[in-house]
Motif scaffolding. Structure first.
Motif, short mmCIF file in Angstrom:
data_model
loop_
_atom_site.label_atom_id
_atom_site.label_comp_id
_atom_site.label_asym_id
_atom_site.label_seq_id
_atom_site.Cartn_x
_atom_site.Cartn_y
_atom_site.Cartn_z
N LEU A 93 -6.15 -96.95 -44.92
CA LEU A 93 -5.22 -98.03 -44.84
C LEU A 93 -4.10 -97.68 -45.52
N GLU A 94 -4.26 -97.01 -46.71
CA GLU A 94 -2.89 -96.82 -47.44
C GLU A 94 -1.93 -95.74 -46.78
N ARG A 95 -2.69 -94.77 -46.16
CA ARG A 95 -2.07 -93.70 -45.37
C ARG A 95 -1.42 -94.33 -44.10
N LEU A 96 -1.98 -95.29 -43.42
CA LEU A 96 -1.55 -95.77 -42.30
C LEU A 96 -0.12 -96.72 -42.39
N ALA A 97 -0.32 -97.40 -43.72
CA ALA A 97 1.09 -98.22 -44.06
C ALA A 97 2.18 -97.39 -44.55
N THR A 98 1.71 -96.15 -45.17
CA THR A 98 2.85 -95.29 -45.65
C THR A 98 3.34 -94.66 -44.24
N LEU A 99 2.75 -94.20 -43.37
CA LEU A 99 3.10 -93.41 -41.98
C LEU A 99 4.01 -94.56 -41.51
N CYS A 100 3.55 -95.63 -41.23
CA CYS A 100 4.46 -96.64 -40.74
C CYS A 100 5.75 -96.67 -41.42
N ARG A 101 6.02 -96.73 -42.75
CA ARG A 101 7.28 -96.81 -43.23
C ARG A 101 7.95 -95.56 -43.24
N GLN A 102 7.22 -94.40 -43.03
CA GLN A 102 7.85 -93.13 -42.85
C GLN A 102 8.52 -92.95 -41.60
N HIS A 159 -11.86 -99.44 -41.71
CA HIS A 159 -13.08 -100.22 -41.47
C HIS A 159 -14.54 -99.66 -42.18
N TRP A 160 -14.40 -98.35 -41.83
CA TRP A 160 -15.90 -97.46 -42.35
C TRP A 160 -15.64 -97.63 -44.06
N GLN A 161 -14.53 -97.49 -44.49
CA GLN A 161 -14.24 -96.91 -45.95
C GLN A 161 -14.37 -98.40 -46.70
N GLY A 162 -14.37 -99.68 -45.92
CA GLY A 162 -14.57 -100.75 -46.54
C GLY A 162 -13.34 -101.38 -46.89
N GLY A 163 -12.04 -100.92 -46.27
CA GLY A 163 -10.76 -101.20 -46.61
C GLY A 163 -10.46 -102.51 -45.72
N LEU A 164 -11.19 -102.99 -44.85
CA LEU A 164 -11.00 -104.12 -43.95
C LEU A 164 -12.30 -104.86 -44.05
N ASN A 165 -11.98 -106.06 -43.57
CA ASN A 165 -13.13 -107.14 -43.55
C ASN A 165 -14.18 -106.51 -42.72
N ARG A 166 -15.47 -106.61 -42.76
CA ARG A 166 -16.55 -106.18 -41.67
C ARG A 166 -16.56 -106.94 -40.36
#
Length: 203
Positions: A93-102, A149-156
């Protein structure tokens, strides 16, 4: 005085040709991004690039071929950020947010990337691209959200596919809106978008 060898002469010519091609691509990107492909003219592109028509036709046979080259170059620059994102080790999730900003930063600051997005979204070069950029972006977002989602970064209970579609729609919409108001290409805007969407998705 020593004469240059054949290899040195060839290398010099090759570098000059590569430099000329880069000038043409950047000039074309500026014109396409501002005017669109239908209004742009090769004559104006040569003026902006400060090259002769012969130099342009040496590299590109038509305006459509030039537009395709701009789009491919811009997409390659964006894809390099995606590849870097995939190699990362931080939470998805952190990587995706960073990618969007980049990507927002790249499109804001790099006219070739900005023109590529416009050409692709306008459908001007569809037949010249190996795949649909928006479909590929959807796959990237879906892949990283599924991992999050698998890592638990999102609500199940979160519908990953629906969230992916929402994020893709939002990011593509930011680019479209930025054509008339460049303030949309602001990393802070994207950060607030992420905070709003993902707070709701994480509770």
């Amino acid at each position: 005085m020593l004469n240059k060898s054949g290899d040195e002469v060839m290398s010099t010519r090759q570098k000059r040709a590569e430099r000329t091609r880069e000038l043409i691509l950047r000039a074309a990107a500026e014109v396409f991004e501002r005017d669109g492909i239908s209004t742009a003219s090769l004559a104006w592109i040569t003026e902006v690039a400060e090259v002769s028509k012969g130099a342009l036709y040496f590299h590109f046979r038509s305006k459509e071929e030039l537009a395709g080259a701009v789009c491919l170059e811009g997409m390659d620059r964006m894809n390099s950020l995606v590849r870097e994102c995939y190699r990362g080790r931080s939470p998805a999730l952190e990587r995706l947010a960073t990618l969007c900003r980049q990507l927002v930063r790249l499109v804001r600051d790099d006219v070739v990337a900005r023109a590529a997005v416009r050409l692709a979204n306008d459908g001007s070069v569809g037949g010249m691209l190996p795949s649909d950029p928006n479909r590929e972006w959807s796959r990237v977002v879906h892949r990283l959200l599924s991992l999050a989602h698998w890592q638990g970064g999102l609500n199940r209970s979160v519908d990953v596919e629906a969230l992916a579609r929402l994020l893709v729609s939002a990011t593509v919409g930011v680019e479209v809106l930025s054509r008339r108001d460049s303030s949309w290409l602001d990393e802070a805007v994207v950060t607030r978008l992420w905070d709003t969407l993902l707070t709701a998705s994480s509770d």
